[in-house]
Motif scaffolding. Structure first.
Motif, PDB file in Angstrom:
ATOM      1  N   ILE A 226      18.339  16.849  17.585  1.00 34.56           N
ATOM      2  CA  ILE A 226      19.544  16.691  18.536  1.00 34.56           C
ATOM      3  C   ILE A 226      20.057  18.143  18.379  1.00 34.56           C
ATOM      4  N   SER A 227      19.305  18.773  19.922  1.00 32.84           N
ATOM      5  CA  SER A 227      20.005  20.346  19.655  1.00 32.84           C
ATOM      6  C   SER A 227      20.675  20.372  20.310  1.00 32.84           C
ATOM      7  N   GLY A 228      21.765  21.766  20.173  1.00 36.03           N
ATOM      8  CA  GLY A 228      22.773  22.375  20.794  1.00 36.03           C
ATOM      9  C   GLY A 228      22.526  23.589  20.534  1.00 36.03           C
ATOM     10  N   LYS A 229      23.639  24.801  20.592  1.00 39.57           N
ATOM     11  CA  LYS A 229      23.147  26.279  20.572  1.00 39.57           C
ATOM     12  C   LYS A 229      23.832  26.302  19.290  1.00 39.57           C
ATOM     13  N   THR A 239      28.983  29.006  20.264  1.00 37.21           N
ATOM     14  CA  THR A 239      28.138  27.898  20.076  1.00 37.21           C
ATOM     15  C   THR A 239      28.340  26.475  20.637  1.00 37.21           C
ATOM     16  N   ILE A 240      26.858  25.313  20.537  1.00 34.18           N
ATOM     17  CA  ILE A 240      26.981  24.520  20.660  1.00 34.18           C
ATOM     18  C   ILE A 240      26.388  23.224  19.230  1.00 34.18           C
ATOM     19  N   ASP A 241      27.718  23.029  18.663  1.00 30.44           N
ATOM     20  CA  ASP A 241      27.224  22.604  17.047  1.00 30.44           C
ATOM     21  C   ASP A 241      26.790  21.187  16.696  1.00 30.44           C
ATOM     22  N   GLN A 319      29.273  15.661  22.450  1.00 29.29           N
ATOM     23  CA  GLN A 319      29.211  16.893  22.356  1.00 29.29           C
ATOM     24  C   GLN A 319      28.437  17.836  23.196  1.00 29.29           C
ATOM     25  N   ARG A 320      28.205  18.288  23.672  1.00 26.76           N
ATOM     26  CA  ARG A 320      27.618  18.891  24.810  1.00 26.76           C
ATOM     27  C   ARG A 320      25.844  19.338  23.828  1.00 26.76           C
ATOM     28  N   CYS A 321      25.258  18.385  22.977  1.00 24.97           N
ATOM     29  CA  CYS A 321      24.300  18.502  22.607  1.00 24.97           C
ATOM     30  C   CYS A 321      23.091  17.303  23.379  1.00 24.97           C
ATOM     31  N   ASN A 322      21.653  17.523  23.421  1.00 22.74           N
ATOM     32  CA  ASN A 322      20.975  17.003  23.973  1.00 22.74           C
ATOM     33  C   ASN A 322      20.178  16.253  22.316  1.00 22.74           C
ATOM     34  N   ALA A 323      19.390  15.470  22.760  1.00 16.89           N
ATOM     35  CA  ALA A 323      19.285  14.406  21.732  1.00 16.89           C
ATOM     36  C   ALA A 323      17.391  14.092  22.598  1.00 16.89           C
TER      37      ALA A 323
HETATM   38  C1  LIG Z   1      19.920  19.716  27.675  1.00 13.06           C
HETATM   39  O1  LIG Z   1      19.452  19.828  28.540  1.00 13.06           O
HETATM   40  C2  LIG Z   1      19.421  20.573  29.803  1.00 13.06           C
HETATM   41  C3  LIG Z   1      18.315  19.825  30.379  1.00 13.06           C
HETATM   42  O2  LIG Z   1      16.778  20.045  30.839  1.00 13.06           O
HETATM   43  C4  LIG Z   1      19.904  21.867  29.436  1.00 13.06           C
HETATM   44  O3  LIG Z   1      20.108  22.296  31.086  1.00 13.06           O
HETATM   45  C5  LIG Z   1      20.721  22.386  28.809  1.00 13.06           C
HETATM   46  O4  LIG Z   1      20.767  23.785  27.883  1.00 13.06           O
HETATM   47  C6  LIG Z   1      20.333  21.279  26.997  1.00 13.06           C
HETATM   48  N1  LIG Z   1      21.326  21.832  26.703  1.00 13.06           N
HETATM   49  C7  LIG Z   1      21.492  21.892  25.019  1.00 13.06           C
HETATM   50  C8  LIG Z   1      22.259  22.538  24.386  1.00 13.06           C
HETATM   51  O5  LIG Z   1      20.166  22.573  24.869  1.00 13.06           O
END
Ligand SMILES: *[C@@H]1O[C@H](CO)[C@@H](O)[C@H](O)[C@H]1NC(C)=O
Ligand SMILES: [Zn+2]
Ligand SMILES: [Zn+2]
Length: 445
Positions: A226-229, A239-241, A319-323
């Motif tokens: 689970i990726s945030g910032k 940040t994105i927690d 929560q604005r994260c990617n997974a």
């Molecule tokens: C999630 O993925 C999108 C599309 O690749 C990208 O623009 C965005 O920055 C990513 N968000 C995070 C929090 O990594």
């Protein structure tokens, strides 16, 4: 010894009675009933017990992980060589199958798994694991010793076998799906039935436990990143927690079983891994979670898998994260439900009843644990059961996968005798209707 009576009896039958061509054995019920008793007597002789205990201790000192059981396999082959039992090796890297009997049908398989676990033994005893971080904490060392014990007894009486016993020594039960690889190599071609057992710390010695139908759950693993910032822990707005997102993912995953599954259809979702961050004042970039899921039907299992993925992706995005979700299906294949064949359950009850008495057979509830024996039992009629080890006078035994796990070696003769009896009786009671057992092992397999 009692066993000799059975041997000489069959010898006499061979001399004076035509070999049966019906599906019934030519032995009377009383004669059949003596076979398991005689095997147990034989297995309890010092000659067999001491030898099995020695093998088990050697394996315990030298545990090897899945698909790395090279020395274990070598030891097994050396023992089979000494006994004059032919085998095929390698199968699925370190696995092998041996053959005892006529070389012709029927064929019945008995199976042991060989792998240890990646954990540190903390039991202090003479035969403690010599390999740091590896331990036979599931009793597979005992499984190998018992199958060899059965092989030894069966080989001594090979001329009395009315068919062929196939010894299956498989690698990588603990997650690696060694059984699947053995199956793909064709080890069960022509085999009519397979039996397997597992030592059980929570069942009394001299008793066995099992049930017909579903016994153990289908099992799979998942891992998600689970990726945030990342950023300063005191400035969260920049940040994105992913820690909070992962926490919500885990809570949402718990709703799959509690809100979406039929309460009468047992299922499990457990998150067992949560890794991320390190400093008290830094929000990390990403978090990794992982766990296991279990179900008792293919449909429920597939549904659960799909929903786990959807919930992780959806809840992370809230929560604005990617997974990303990975089910590791290549190195950790999904284990099917372990289903015990109903006819083999009757066979088991008959044979064990004759050996130990019906009161020593425990009809158990299904367990959410998984077993890769299920791959075999999916292909041909299979039967899996638990072998009691607990002796109250020795104190309570820790269950499998504990660093304190101990095997009560007094259980070894029971396991060896059960393997030998289930196989011998299966052959006697399942003779082909038309043809007599002929041919060589290598032609047949
Ligand atoms: C999630 O993925 C999108 C599309 O690749 C990208 O623009 C965005 O920055 C990513 N968000 C995070 C929090 O990594
Ligand atoms: Zn295990
Ligand atoms: Zn095990």
């Amino acid at each position: 010894m009692g066993f000799c009576k059975w041997v000489s009896l069959i010898f006499i039958l061979h001399m004076f009675v035509p070999t049966p061509v019906s599906s019934d054995s030519s032995l009377s019920p009383e004669e059949l009933a003596k076979i398991p008793v005689n095997f147990l007597d034989h297995a309890k002789t010092p000659e067999v017990v001491d030898w099995m205990v020695g093998i088990r201790r050697t394996l315990h000192e030298n545990p090897e992980l899945g698909f790395e059981e090279f020395e274990t396999s070598k030891l097994i082959r050396a023992e089979l060589d000494k006994m004059g039992i032919p085998y095929k090796y390698p199968i699925a890297v370190t696995g092998l199958i041996g053959f005892i009997g006529t070389g012709g049908p029927p064929f019945v398989a008995i199976r042991a798994d060989m792998d240890a676990l990646a954990m540190q033994e903390i039991v202090e005893w003479e035969h403690k694991s010599k390999v740091p971080g590896k331990m036979h904490a599931c009793g597979h060392d005992a499984h190998v010793a018992m199958l060899l014990g059965a092989a030894k007894m069966l080989q001594e009486h090979r001329h009395d076998l009315q068919g062929t016993v196939v010894l299956v020594f498989q690698p990588a039960e603990e997650g690696g799906g060694g059984a699947k690889k053995m199956l793909e190599a064709g080890v069960l071609e022509n085999v009519d039935a397979i039996f397997g057992l597992h030592v059980a710390a929570d069942r009394p010695i001299g008793k066995v436990a099992s049930r017909p139908g579903p016994l153990l759950a289908a099992s799979g693993f998942f891992e998600a990143v689970i990726s945030g910032k990342g950023g300063h822990a005191a400035i969260p707005q920049h940040t994105i927690d992913p820690i909070l997102a992962a926490s919500n993912v885990i809570v949402s995953l718990q709703h799959l079983v509690s809100r979406e599954a039929d309460p009468l259809d047992s299922q499990v979702v457990t998150v067992a891994k949560f890794q991320g961050g390190g400093a008290f004042n830094v929000i990390p970039d990403s978090v990794t979670i992982g766990g296991t899921f279990r179900a008792f039907s293919k449909e429920s299992f597939v549904q659960l898998k799909q929903r786990i993925e959807e919930v992780i992706l959806g809840q992370a995005s809230v929560q604005r994260c990617n997974a990303t979700v990975d089910f590791h299906a290549n190195d950790r294949p999904f284990y099917p439900v372990t289903v015990n064949n109903k006819d083999l359950h009757k066979h088991f009850q008959n044979v064990v009843g004759d050996m130990l008495g019906a009161h020593n057979i425990i009809e158990m509830q299904p367990l959410m644990g998984g077993e890769d024996f299920s791959f075999f039992a999916e292909e041909i009629p299979g039967y899996f059961f638990y072998l009691g080890m607990n002796d109250e006078t020795l104190g309570q035994l820790e269950s499998g996968h504990s660093p304190n796990f101990k095997v009560n070696e007094d259980a070894l003769p029971y396991g060896a005798a059960l393997h030998a009896s289930l196989a011998t009786r299966y052959l006697l009671e399942n003779q082909p209707k038309s043809t007599l057992p002929t041919g060589s092992v290598h032609d047949e397999l």
